[in-house]
Design a protein around this motif. Structure first.
Motif, PDB file in Angstrom:
ATOM      1  N   LEU A  85      -0.678  -5.512  10.191  1.00  0.00           N
ATOM      2  CA  LEU A  85      -0.509  -6.387   9.611  1.00  0.00           C
ATOM      3  C   LEU A  85      -0.793  -7.794   9.422  1.00  0.00           C
ATOM      4  O   LEU A  85      -0.749  -8.588   8.542  1.00  0.00           O
ATOM      5  CB  LEU A  85       1.000  -6.501   9.926  1.00  0.00           C
ATOM      6  CG  LEU A  85       2.179  -5.418   9.501  1.00  0.00           C
ATOM      7  CD1 LEU A  85       1.960  -3.873  10.035  1.00  0.00           C
ATOM      8  CD2 LEU A  85       2.879  -5.476   9.649  1.00  0.00           C
TER       9      LEU A  85
ATOM     10  N   TYR B 200       1.087  -6.461  15.796  1.00  0.00           N
ATOM     11  CA  TYR B 200       1.034  -6.615  14.608  1.00  0.00           C
ATOM     12  C   TYR B 200      -0.457  -6.483  14.457  1.00  0.00           C
ATOM     13  O   TYR B 200      -0.440  -6.031  13.001  1.00  0.00           O
ATOM     14  CB  TYR B 200       1.646  -7.878  13.525  1.00  0.00           C
ATOM     15  CG  TYR B 200       3.481  -7.754  13.891  1.00  0.00           C
ATOM     16  CD1 TYR B 200       4.080  -6.782  13.875  1.00  0.00           C
ATOM     17  CD2 TYR B 200       3.762  -9.468  13.938  1.00  0.00           C
ATOM     18  CE1 TYR B 200       5.556  -6.409  13.772  1.00  0.00           C
ATOM     19  CE2 TYR B 200       4.768  -9.294  13.856  1.00  0.00           C
ATOM     20  CZ  TYR B 200       5.847  -8.067  14.144  1.00  0.00           C
ATOM     21  OH  TYR B 200       7.488  -8.152  13.767  1.00  0.00           O
TER      22      TYR B 200
ATOM     23  N   ILE C 178       6.827 -10.831   7.359  1.00  0.00           N
ATOM     24  CA  ILE C 178       7.203  -9.291   8.019  1.00  0.00           C
ATOM     25  C   ILE C 178       9.072  -9.174   8.857  1.00  0.00           C
ATOM     26  O   ILE C 178       9.277  -8.242   8.522  1.00  0.00           O
ATOM     27  CB  ILE C 178       6.419  -9.210   9.087  1.00  0.00           C
ATOM     28  CG1 ILE C 178       4.783  -9.421   8.754  1.00  0.00           C
ATOM     29  CG2 ILE C 178       6.202  -8.198  10.444  1.00  0.00           C
ATOM     30  CD1 ILE C 178       3.928  -9.212   9.181  1.00  0.00           C
TER      31      ILE C 178
ATOM     32  N   ALA D 270      11.419  -8.936   6.289  1.00  0.00           N
ATOM     33  CA  ALA D 270      11.643  -7.438   5.653  1.00  0.00           C
ATOM     34  C   ALA D 270      11.855  -6.421   6.215  1.00  0.00           C
ATOM     35  O   ALA D 270      12.069  -5.501   6.506  1.00  0.00           O
ATOM     36  CB  ALA D 270      10.090  -7.336   5.053  1.00  0.00           C
ATOM     37  N   GLN D 271      11.640  -6.358   8.351  1.00  0.00           N
ATOM     38  CA  GLN D 271      11.706  -5.720   9.526  1.00  0.00           C
ATOM     39  C   GLN D 271      13.444  -6.009   9.279  1.00  0.00           C
ATOM     40  O   GLN D 271      14.087  -4.610   9.674  1.00  0.00           O
ATOM     41  CB  GLN D 271      11.239  -6.006  10.255  1.00  0.00           C
ATOM     42  CG  GLN D 271       9.494  -5.300  10.304  1.00  0.00           C
ATOM     43  CD  GLN D 271       9.276  -5.405  11.799  1.00  0.00           C
ATOM     44  OE1 GLN D 271       9.147  -7.066  12.018  1.00  0.00           O
ATOM     45  NE2 GLN D 271       9.313  -4.246  12.209  1.00  0.00           N
TER      46      GLN D 271
ATOM     47  N   TRP E  67       7.156  -5.563  -5.381  1.00  0.00           N
ATOM     48  CA  TRP E  67       8.304  -4.751  -4.504  1.00  0.00           C
ATOM     49  C   TRP E  67      10.016  -4.555  -4.711  1.00  0.00           C
ATOM     50  O   TRP E  67      10.287  -4.742  -3.953  1.00  0.00           O
ATOM     51  CB  TRP E  67       8.008  -5.810  -3.250  1.00  0.00           C
ATOM     52  CG  TRP E  67       8.162  -5.039  -1.966  1.00  0.00           C
ATOM     53  CD1 TRP E  67       7.213  -3.738  -1.713  1.00  0.00           C
ATOM     54  CD2 TRP E  67       7.939  -5.279  -0.519  1.00  0.00           C
ATOM     55  NE1 TRP E  67       7.110  -3.069  -0.536  1.00  0.00           N
ATOM     56  CE2 TRP E  67       7.965  -4.825   0.196  1.00  0.00           C
ATOM     57  CE3 TRP E  67       8.714  -6.892  -0.170  1.00  0.00           C
ATOM     58  CZ2 TRP E  67       8.833  -4.942   1.934  1.00  0.00           C
ATOM     59  CZ3 TRP E  67       8.768  -7.330   1.359  1.00  0.00           C
ATOM     60  CH2 TRP E  67       9.246  -6.031   2.504  1.00  0.00           C
TER      61      TRP E  67
ATOM     62  N   GLU F  75       5.709   0.695   4.618  1.00  0.00           N
ATOM     63  CA  GLU F  75       5.653  -0.371   3.219  1.00  0.00           C
ATOM     64  C   GLU F  75       5.445  -2.436   3.528  1.00  0.00           C
ATOM     65  O   GLU F  75       5.308  -2.434   2.692  1.00  0.00           O
ATOM     66  CB  GLU F  75       7.379  -0.604   3.504  1.00  0.00           C
ATOM     67  CG  GLU F  75       7.752   0.928   3.152  1.00  0.00           C
ATOM     68  CD  GLU F  75       9.311   1.192   2.289  1.00  0.00           C
ATOM     69  OE1 GLU F  75       9.863   2.079   2.164  1.00  0.00           O
ATOM     70  OE2 GLU F  75      10.368   0.738   4.115  1.00  0.00           O
ATOM     71  N   ILE F  76       5.678  -2.901   4.608  1.00  0.00           N
ATOM     72  CA  ILE F  76       5.171  -3.619   5.301  1.00  0.00           C
ATOM     73  C   ILE F  76       4.148  -3.783   4.482  1.00  0.00           C
ATOM     74  O   ILE F  76       3.291  -5.060   4.367  1.00  0.00           O
ATOM     75  CB  ILE F  76       5.541  -4.752   6.262  1.00  0.00           C
ATOM     76  CG1 ILE F  76       7.429  -4.064   6.541  1.00  0.00           C
ATOM     77  CG2 ILE F  76       5.203  -6.383   6.033  1.00  0.00           C
ATOM     78  CD1 ILE F  76       7.750  -4.999   7.341  1.00  0.00           C
ATOM     79  N   ARG F  77       3.314  -3.204   5.410  1.00  0.00           N
ATOM     80  CA  ARG F  77       1.402  -3.545   5.668  1.00  0.00           C
ATOM     81  C   ARG F  77       0.888  -2.988   4.180  1.00  0.00           C
ATOM     82  O   ARG F  77       0.121  -4.056   4.007  1.00  0.00           O
ATOM     83  CB  ARG F  77       1.245  -2.289   6.249  1.00  0.00           C
ATOM     84  CG  ARG F  77      -0.699  -1.751   6.983  1.00  0.00           C
ATOM     85  CD  ARG F  77      -1.338  -1.322   7.772  1.00  0.00           C
ATOM     86  NE  ARG F  77      -0.281  -0.547   7.936  1.00  0.00           N
ATOM     87  CZ  ARG F  77       0.183   0.055   8.275  1.00  0.00           C
ATOM     88  NH1 ARG F  77       0.169  -0.463  10.177  1.00  0.00           N
ATOM     89  NH2 ARG F  77       0.760   1.671   8.210  1.00  0.00           N
TER      90      ARG F  77
END
Ligand code: FES
Length: 177
Positions: A30, A25, A54, A57-58, A92, A66-68
């Motif tokens: 991230l 990560y 994280i 979300a994953q 989001w 997208e998470i970053r």
């Protein structure tokens, strides 16, 4: 508020995420760590909240980019406040709403025709005759947001018959050019 920095092993243990994943990560941008005088990774305790974010979300299918992008909206130089998280949440929301809608369709439609092109259920003849859903795009169209009603707008025009050349009578000549 607890703000002490903690070593990677403690973060891994509390978050339930292997240290190798934490390093990954970090390499992906991230999360961020600091180095102790001995060169060891140290994290601020607030990293646990980012990691929770994280991980969940994953789990719901969001991609690392997208998470970053979402995490980039949080301040890097201080612990994010409730207002920071609220701002991230607002930005989001459309993405999460779309994800929720997809999951609901998956839950509700999995026993019915999903417009995937397989034509393997009796319902396909009704909802996806001759795989008409393919005209809407690739993949399982009825899980991806289309509806059988969309087909009505795309009913293909019947193919045109080629025009036959006119026959001329035996006594008629072609006009001079
Ligand atoms: S379920 Fe695949 S086309 Fe109907």
């Amino acid at each position: 508020m607890e703000s002490a920095s903690i070593p990677i092993g403690e973060v891994a243990s509390r978050a339930g995420i292997p240290a190798s994943a934490l390093r990954f990560y970090e390499a992906e941008g991230l999360i961020h760590s600091e180095r102790s005088s001995g060169g060891q990774r140290r994290f601020h305790r607030e990293i646990l909240r980012r990691l929770a974010f994280i991980r969940i979300a994953q789990r719901v299918g969001l991609t690392l980019p997208e998470i970053r992008d979402a995490l980039a909206k949080l301040p890097a130089s201080r612990t994010p406040t409730k207002a920071d998280w609220a701002q991230l949440s607002r930005s989001w929301r459309p993405r999460l709403d779309a994800q929720i809608a997809t999951l609901e369709r998956l839950r509700d439609r999995l026993t019915s025709c999903i417009g995937c092109g397989c034509l393997s259920l009796q319902a396909c003849a009704l909802y996806n005759p001759s795989d008409a859903a393919a005209t809407l795009g690739t993949g399982p169209r009825y899980l991806l947001g289309n509806d059988p009603g969309d087909l009505a707008e795309r009913v293909p025009e019947p193919p045109r018959r080629p025009r036959r050349p006119r026959r001329r009578g035996p006594g008629r000549r072609a006009p001079p050019r």
